[in-house]
Write a protein that holds these residues in place. Structure first.
Motif, PDB file in Angstrom:
ATOM      1  N   ILE A 198       0.843  -1.208   0.000  1.00  0.00           N
ATOM      2  CA  ILE A 198       0.000   0.000   0.000  1.00  0.00           C
ATOM      3  C   ILE A 198       0.872   1.251   0.000  1.00  0.00           C
ATOM      4  O   ILE A 198       0.650   2.186  -0.782  1.00  0.00           O
ATOM      5  CB  ILE A 198      -0.946   0.015   1.231  1.00  0.00           C
ATOM      6  CG1 ILE A 198      -2.007  -1.077   1.084  1.00  0.00           C
ATOM      7  CG2 ILE A 198      -1.620   1.379   1.378  1.00  0.00           C
ATOM      8  CD1 ILE A 198      -2.847  -1.289   2.342  1.00  0.00           C
TER       9      ILE A 198
ATOM     10  N   TYR B 231       2.349   1.721  -3.391  1.00  0.00           N
ATOM     11  CA  TYR B 231       1.356   2.177  -4.361  1.00  0.00           C
ATOM     12  C   TYR B 231       0.998   3.654  -4.138  1.00  0.00           C
ATOM     13  O   TYR B 231       0.891   4.437  -5.085  1.00  0.00           O
ATOM     14  CB  TYR B 231       0.086   1.321  -4.294  1.00  0.00           C
ATOM     15  CG  TYR B 231      -1.003   1.857  -5.188  1.00  0.00           C
ATOM     16  CD1 TYR B 231      -0.903   1.741  -6.573  1.00  0.00           C
ATOM     17  CD2 TYR B 231      -2.099   2.537  -4.660  1.00  0.00           C
ATOM     18  CE1 TYR B 231      -1.868   2.274  -7.409  1.00  0.00           C
ATOM     19  CE2 TYR B 231      -3.073   3.069  -5.483  1.00  0.00           C
ATOM     20  CZ  TYR B 231      -2.953   2.940  -6.861  1.00  0.00           C
ATOM     21  OH  TYR B 231      -3.901   3.485  -7.686  1.00  0.00           O
ATOM     22  N   VAL B 232       0.797   4.034  -2.884  1.00  0.00           N
ATOM     23  CA  VAL B 232       0.426   5.419  -2.588  1.00  0.00           C
ATOM     24  C   VAL B 232       1.537   6.375  -3.016  1.00  0.00           C
ATOM     25  O   VAL B 232       1.276   7.485  -3.492  1.00  0.00           O
ATOM     26  CB  VAL B 232       0.113   5.579  -1.083  1.00  0.00           C
ATOM     27  CG1 VAL B 232       0.021   7.040  -0.690  1.00  0.00           C
ATOM     28  CG2 VAL B 232      -1.189   4.855  -0.746  1.00  0.00           C
ATOM     29  N   LEU B 233       2.793   5.919  -2.900  1.00  0.00           N
ATOM     30  CA  LEU B 233       3.909   6.806  -3.236  1.00  0.00           C
ATOM     31  C   LEU B 233       4.185   6.862  -4.730  1.00  0.00           C
ATOM     32  O   LEU B 233       4.412   7.933  -5.284  1.00  0.00           O
ATOM     33  CB  LEU B 233       5.171   6.358  -2.497  1.00  0.00           C
ATOM     34  CG  LEU B 233       5.214   6.818  -1.036  1.00  0.00           C
ATOM     35  CD1 LEU B 233       6.284   6.050  -0.275  1.00  0.00           C
ATOM     36  CD2 LEU B 233       5.489   8.319  -0.953  1.00  0.00           C
TER      37      LEU B 233
ATOM     38  N   GLY C 180       2.536   4.541  -7.272  1.00  0.00           N
ATOM     39  CA  GLY C 180       1.543   3.971  -8.180  1.00  0.00           C
ATOM     40  C   GLY C 180       1.843   2.576  -8.685  1.00  0.00           C
ATOM     41  O   GLY C 180       1.089   2.046  -9.513  1.00  0.00           O
TER      42      GLY C 180
ATOM     43  N   LEU D  81       2.107  -1.499  -8.552  1.00  0.00           N
ATOM     44  CA  LEU D  81       1.413  -2.607  -7.895  1.00  0.00           C
ATOM     45  C   LEU D  81       2.327  -3.832  -7.814  1.00  0.00           C
ATOM     46  O   LEU D  81       3.273  -3.955  -8.592  1.00  0.00           O
ATOM     47  CB  LEU D  81       0.140  -2.949  -8.674  1.00  0.00           C
ATOM     48  CG  LEU D  81      -0.961  -1.888  -8.576  1.00  0.00           C
ATOM     49  CD1 LEU D  81      -2.159  -2.287  -9.417  1.00  0.00           C
ATOM     50  CD2 LEU D  81      -1.379  -1.706  -7.112  1.00  0.00           C
TER      51      LEU D  81
END
Lengths: 147, 147, 147, 147, 147, 147, 147, 147
Positions: free
Chosen positions: C137, C140-142, C144, C146
């Motif tokens: 997570i 991904y938040v930083l 993008g 996956l």
């Protein structure tokens, strides 16, 4: 330094035009994940598959909210772009969220959307049609120079 | 008493169905002006004509914002209805505004909008399809009784 | 940079797994004092012994609150881990505290706690079972990407 | 008038003892839905069944949050009772939520929970063992009279 | 470091006298665009001409508000200078805005304006007549030394 | 980094003992101007003499407030020391101000003041008698080590 | 009910025209003390004479601030009227104060002040020339009817 | 209606003189428990005896804080009276607490305390010597009439 969040449309190059045009200005840009597929599937890819599309979407939308909220809350200026396609309710949602937090809003859209966006535009400090105008605004706000 | 603001679609009878269904409950409802023509023209009707449609819309949208902001800020619960027609960006804007203020959000829409509204739904405490479900929520929140 | 506070269980290596897995990411982690004995006795060790266990605990809990509050208030994301042992009311308290401040919450727990944690999970933007999912997570938040 | 929210344990008569004992005092009480079955199933009963227990619980927890948040936000005093059974993480969550909002907290629990609740108790303005003590506090706060 | 916003009069050298006098102090100054023509015309220069002078002014005032709001919100101290000419309602507006945000206000004006500025002065922590006094205040606040 | 404001008594070396003892810790200290004469006379020295002692004091107290407010608002922890002499109402005022802002309060005073300071102590997360205990608290909060 | 604060000019009958015109509407009006002499002298009349005019004014302005702040903070809508005479910096200060608190602003002034008031107008939701337009706005906001 | 909290000295009749003098005015008064013995012993009387005087005081001070905080937070105006005896640090604490919340402060004390209270007075909107002056202020704030 100006912190600017670029919300909205992800299918044209408007972000690149603003970022490129702002080279040399004291601006830090932030934006949502703009990879459409990753943005749609991040929730299930990390937290496990969902047979029901609603929860598939729900998990993803919440992960994206971690990034979006921080981006908006950290920003001085939130630019929201409405393009020609799709419902773009998330863009309008971001605009409302930013407005309630007292952020300076710049709305970017073509003339054809003027009537439909009147409530959103009414909450903005600037309504522009082209990304280059946003660059000019950032430059003016930072050093007072006009095009 | 629950204060509930009913935002969004103005062309169907969903507000009436909620208000009528809530007879006898300790709820106070508020909503935007739902007369489409009045809502569009209020600015120029009171503050003077504008030759440019953008400013015509702008003056009206700001007058409506006086009512909308108070309605949302005073509310415990904000219900936002997305219908089948129009862009409805003002509805999504209201949802974002309410979310940032920490209001309890209930989103009301048909199944076909699920994907497009995923970010808005993700900020809600309930997502319903029918106005009667909103009534049931209000009743449950007030007295704990289920349908 | 993401500021992440790691609250909750102190008897397994979940914090290390998140911190180690996040090497190279632009994240700053913070956490409570995880030395159980020090955490229990800090109050009397510094401020003087108490014959009554309640005040012994009270003095320590307040010193720990200095660190906990700052950690939560400074954070963008608060991760709360519920393990298999103990009451862990302080973890749930931290989750509530973070939720009221509008922090992005990630709750981490095994499937067996799902029903008991439903109110806590309902306030979260993600519910994960493994520390590695939290790392995914954050990544991904930083940026993008996956898994 | 004092507005008091009674959070936590739902299986003993502590709320009745406080409400009955406070007859004649200028206090308005509020509390969560205390019908365990209704509280667990409200989400699916109103918004539609879910095959996955996690989402079943999730929908219900969010509906209950509408009532809980309003109750806590409206309150001057939040009383949180921890009983002898269950995890009661929602009670600790409410306590943390109320603490972050600056509410006056009264925690009610037996001696055996003192150590496990030390962080929660440390955030409180009073820690009591019997509901009658809460009544005495309310009376003292309102009119200065002692038992 | 002290962050200081210098609002108000743009036709004398008071800002330069404060900035020059503060050399060596740990102060960061910010101010509005002080080029009168640019400030008046920025809106139409960037966002397109307006035949109606009201909207010409309106567009410019809103762009300037992006800079002004950030300057005031980021500041520890807001200095507002009232000169001998013009209405200077924007200066008084900035003072009110800063006061409502709890900023430390220093008002700078000649003796002749004392009565007319009494409400503004009453919200200030210092009322000075000369820019050099502002420098002395900044020095005293930073290191305790007096002139 | 912990930001710590040291408020109160200015006639003993308690600040030096805390600052010296904290060498090597990641702490930034701030404090009021501790030169008694400068603190009393700063207002008239910079802004002009006042024949009435009340206004003499008033001008000075307001200049000092610029520093004090920033110090408290920027702080994570506010330490307030009550000595053996003087009324020290400004110390208690700072404590109340810090408490209302939700700052972590540490109160430092001798045993003889316990009863008179009970309301102030009740708002604190720690009550200490010696400056060295404050150093121990800061060390514990930062790295979890006990004396 | 709409709570409306009427700030600004005290030498014409604009307040009466608004209050009289709003008969029958669900509006509660508030305003500053409009007796010029009382407003100027209230401080010394109650708290004792001052030989220095600055402190004479200062004491009065602070007493008036008790009423003004409450009036603005309680209001949903703040109407600020700029007349043809005097500096009226207190009116602009009130407008800035109200804007920072997020109040809905209506500015009332003649055409000749448009350029000088552009920053104030830019923060408003309506700019009107006649008191009767304010009445029409209040009526529209309350019941949606247009003139 | 004005809500007024009367904090501070409990050994003279200043509260009665204000309340009696305000008969007929639209004011609601609130105050701490002024029974000295009850105020000192409330904690142990309700929550159980403490052998250590510090915790005896602590329990009582926290119960009193429930009333005091509500009183201050609900108030428009906080009047703080400093008498001739005792340390009265709780009074100064209340003044600081009220100031940080932006309440209108009126400080009431004899001339001999002017220097010691200069920081407290500097945060006030009025400094009076006699209770009757407070009544005159309340009357002026409510209806504009002067003595």
């Amino acid at each position: 330094m100006l912190k600017v969040y670029l919300s909205g449309e992800i299918h044209t190059d408007w972000r690149e035009r603003i970022v490129d045009g702002s080279k040399g200005l004291d601006v830090a840009f932030n934006s949502p994940v703009t990879d459409h597929a990753a943005s749609d599937d991040c929730g299930v890819a990390i937290l496990g598959a969902e047979p029901d599309k609603f929860w598939h979407d729900h998990k993803g939308a919440k992960l994206n909210a971690i990034r979006t909220r921080k981006g908006i809350e950290d920003a001085d200026i939130v630019v929201v772009r409405f393009g020609d396609q799709y419902k773009q309710w998330n863009a309008a949602f971001d605009a409302g969220y930013a407005a309630a937090l007292g952020k300076s809003l710049i709305i970017l859209h073509g003339k054809s959307h003027q009537h439909a966006l009147k409530e959103v535009d009414a909450a903005a400090l600037a309504v522009a049609e082209e990304p280059e105008q946003v660059v000019q605004i950032l430059r003016y706000v930072l050093d007072g120079s006009l095009p």
